[in-house]
Motif scaffolding. Structure first.
Motif, mmCIF file in Angstrom:
data_model
loop_
_atom_site.group_PDB
_atom_site.id
_atom_site.type_symbol
_atom_site.label_atom_id
_atom_site.label_comp_id
_atom_site.label_asym_id
_atom_site.label_seq_id
_atom_site.Cartn_x
_atom_site.Cartn_y
_atom_site.Cartn_z
ATOM 1 N N UNK A 233 0.812 -1.219 0.000
ATOM 2 C CA UNK A 233 0.000 0.000 0.000
ATOM 3 C C UNK A 233 0.846 1.270 0.000
ATOM 4 N N UNK A 234 2.173 1.117 -0.053
ATOM 5 C CA UNK A 234 3.043 2.291 -0.060
ATOM 6 C C UNK A 234 2.938 3.016 -1.409
ATOM 7 N N UNK A 235 3.212 4.318 -1.399
ATOM 8 C CA UNK A 235 3.070 5.143 -2.601
ATOM 9 C C UNK A 235 4.004 4.687 -3.720
ATOM 10 N N UNK A 236 5.239 4.345 -3.363
ATOM 11 C CA UNK A 236 6.195 3.976 -4.410
ATOM 12 C C UNK A 236 5.784 2.682 -5.111
ATOM 13 N N UNK A 237 5.123 1.775 -4.383
ATOM 14 C CA UNK A 237 4.652 0.535 -5.000
ATOM 15 C C UNK A 237 3.482 0.835 -5.934
ATOM 16 N N UNK A 238 2.567 1.697 -5.491
ATOM 17 C CA UNK A 238 1.440 2.069 -6.354
ATOM 18 C C UNK A 238 1.921 2.779 -7.615
ATOM 19 N N UNK A 239 2.997 3.541 -7.481
ATOM 20 C CA UNK A 239 3.556 4.223 -8.657
ATOM 21 C C UNK A 239 4.116 3.218 -9.651
ATOM 22 N N UNK A 240 4.814 2.187 -9.150
ATOM 23 C CA UNK A 240 5.364 1.159 -10.036
ATOM 24 C C UNK A 240 4.248 0.394 -10.746
ATOM 25 N N UNK A 245 4.387 -1.814 -14.719
ATOM 26 C CA UNK A 245 5.281 -2.928 -14.379
ATOM 27 C C UNK A 245 4.448 -4.111 -13.903
ATOM 28 N N UNK A 246 4.714 -5.311 -14.394
ATOM 29 C CA UNK A 246 3.927 -6.489 -13.992
ATOM 30 C C UNK A 246 3.952 -6.694 -12.471
ATOM 31 N N UNK A 247 2.811 -7.134 -11.940
ATOM 32 C CA UNK A 247 2.680 -7.310 -10.496
ATOM 33 C C UNK A 247 3.734 -8.260 -9.944
ATOM 34 N N UNK A 248 4.031 -9.324 -10.680
ATOM 35 C CA UNK A 248 5.017 -10.294 -10.199
ATOM 36 C C UNK A 248 6.374 -9.629 -9.993
ATOM 37 N N UNK A 249 6.775 -8.766 -10.928
ATOM 38 C CA UNK A 249 8.061 -8.078 -10.813
ATOM 39 C C UNK A 249 8.028 -7.068 -9.677
ATOM 40 N N UNK A 250 6.896 -6.386 -9.497
ATOM 41 C CA UNK A 250 6.771 -5.411 -8.414
ATOM 42 C C UNK A 250 6.953 -6.094 -7.070
ATOM 43 N N UNK A 251 6.313 -7.256 -6.918
ATOM 44 C CA UNK A 251 6.404 -7.976 -5.647
ATOM 45 C C UNK A 251 7.827 -8.453 -5.394
ATOM 46 N N UNK A 252 8.448 -9.041 -6.406
ATOM 47 C CA UNK A 252 9.787 -9.597 -6.219
ATOM 48 C C UNK A 252 10.835 -8.512 -6.027
ATOM 49 N N UNK A 253 10.709 -7.385 -6.734
ATOM 50 C CA UNK A 253 11.759 -6.359 -6.728
ATOM 51 C C UNK A 253 11.553 -5.277 -5.670
ATOM 52 N N UNK A 254 10.301 -4.942 -5.367
ATOM 53 C CA UNK A 254 10.049 -3.773 -4.532
ATOM 54 C C UNK A 254 9.301 -4.069 -3.225
ATOM 55 N N UNK A 255 8.681 -5.221 -3.125
ATOM 56 C CA UNK A 255 7.870 -5.512 -1.943
ATOM 57 C C UNK A 255 8.503 -6.586 -1.062
ATOM 58 N N UNK A 256 8.978 -7.667 -1.682
ATOM 59 C CA UNK A 256 9.424 -8.818 -0.905
ATOM 60 C C UNK A 256 10.665 -8.505 -0.068
ATOM 61 N N UNK A 257 11.624 -7.790 -0.628
ATOM 62 C CA UNK A 257 12.881 -7.537 0.098
ATOM 63 C C UNK A 257 12.662 -6.756 1.401
ATOM 64 N N UNK A 258 12.010 -5.576 1.379
ATOM 65 C CA UNK A 258 11.784 -4.890 2.661
ATOM 66 C C UNK A 258 10.847 -5.658 3.586
#
Length: 342
Positions: A233-240, A245-258
């Motif tokens: 729900x963070x702004x930077x994720x919604x921007x991506x 950008x495909x959801x799978x890539x967003x999750x793996x690159x920007x959501x899962x690590x933090x």
């Protein structure tokens, strides 16, 4: 790099103070346990000369502070005394039993990492769906059920009912033990090229390792799910997502690590806690590890062995704590900056 070194240095300094405090505490507890230490060590049938010699050798006529100084001197030289149950140096017992428990716990932690993060990520990705509900219900069941209950259930089902897995020990009777290289029998058997022995050792690890891992896996799945839902729900994720950008890539690159930072911390601390929590599982499966050795020492009032086991668990806990801080600071640099600036 400077912030990282300061961060690690501060953790090391605090760990030394904690370790000294732990050694004082466990030494005092061991000394105030009712009973004559010489009689507990030598038995009730030894001669008075033997008792006197034991008291002299172990400085029992000195004050408690002086006894601690002598003990600390010997401990720093690798001498934790002799076990009254095995009649061997405690350090030798620890060297024999600790690798077995570490192998079991590493196996359980691998299951926690794979199962907890995967289930948590899937639950967050399909939040509100059937998969999410199934993971949540299973997580509650895993957290609420103690490891020894799972151990008994697994033994009843997979050993006695289905005859699929071996019941006790690290390796089957009649199977040749691999040469001791690392102390981890499954790795030693692979080094020796004995795949049959490696498979047999793996089967011996499967039930106790899974029983130990289930509660941690359930906890890791819940924490990963909660953290991922918050980060999604963070702004930077919604921007991506808005940029295509495909959801799978967003999750793996920007959501899962933090999102993995709190999960890694929980799993790593659970690793250290397993050293103390594994004793019932090791007893059920007659697994020759340090936890089983420690509980036997407690039942027999083996003071040197008790102190040795507690210190090993404490040192392991501190090492894992430092590694957790380093890993967490890598996943989230804000932790390192805050730690270096305290």
């Amino acid at each position: 790099m400077t912030d990282t070194l300061k961060f690690i240095g501060k953790r090391l300094i605090w760990s030394i103070f904690v370790l000294v405090g732990l050694s004082v505490l466990i030494f005092c507890i061991a000394r105030i346990i009712p009973g004559d230490a010489a009689v507990m060590a030598l038995g009730s049938r030894a001669s008075e000369e033997a008792y006197e010699s034991f008291r002299q050798e172990n400085h029992l006529y000195e004050s408690y502070p002086m006894q601690y100084v002598y003990w600390l001197r010997d401990a720093l030289n690798g001498d934790l005394g002799t076990s009254t149950q095995t009649r061997r140096p405690v350090m030798n017992d620890i060297r024999d039993f600790l690798p077995a428990t570490l192998e079991l716990i590493f196996f359980a932690v691998i299951l926690e990492i794979l199962g907890g993060i995967l289930l948590g990520a899937l639950s967050a990705r399909y939040a509100g769906g059937m998969l999410d509900n199934a993971v949540r219900v299973t997580s509650y069941l895993g957290i609420a059920t103690p490891a020894f209950v799972w151990a008994v259930l697994f033994m009843l089902v997979f050993s006695f009912l289905l005859h699929l897995l071996p019941t006790i020990g690290r390796i089957s009777d009649g199977m040749m033990r691999p040469p001791n290289v690392t102390g981890f029998m499954i790795i030693d058997s692979l080094i020796a090229g004995d795949l049959r022995a490696a498979w047999d050792i793996f089967k011996h690890l499967l039930m106790p390792g899974t029983a130990l891992a289930l509660a941690g896996t359930a906890q890791a799945a819940r924490i990963t799910r909660s953290s991922m839902l918050e980060n999604m729900n963070k702004d930077y994720v919604n921007s991506e997502i808005a940029s295509g950008i495909p959801m799978r890539r967003v999750i793996m690159s920007y959501v899962l690590r933090p999102s993995a930072t709190p999960t890694v911390s929980i799993i790593a601390l659970d690793f250290a806690a397993m050293l103390g929590n594994a004793f019932l599982v090791e007893q059920i499966f007659n697994y020759p590890g340090i936890s089983k050795y420690g509980i036997t020492a407690i039942l027999n009032k083996d003071l040197n062995a008790i102190i040795g086991v507690v210190m090993v668990i404490g040192i392991t806990f501190l090492i894992v704590n430092i590694l957790v801080d380093i890993i967490a600071s890598y996943l989230d640099p804000r932790i390192r900056l805050q730690g270096g600036g305290e």
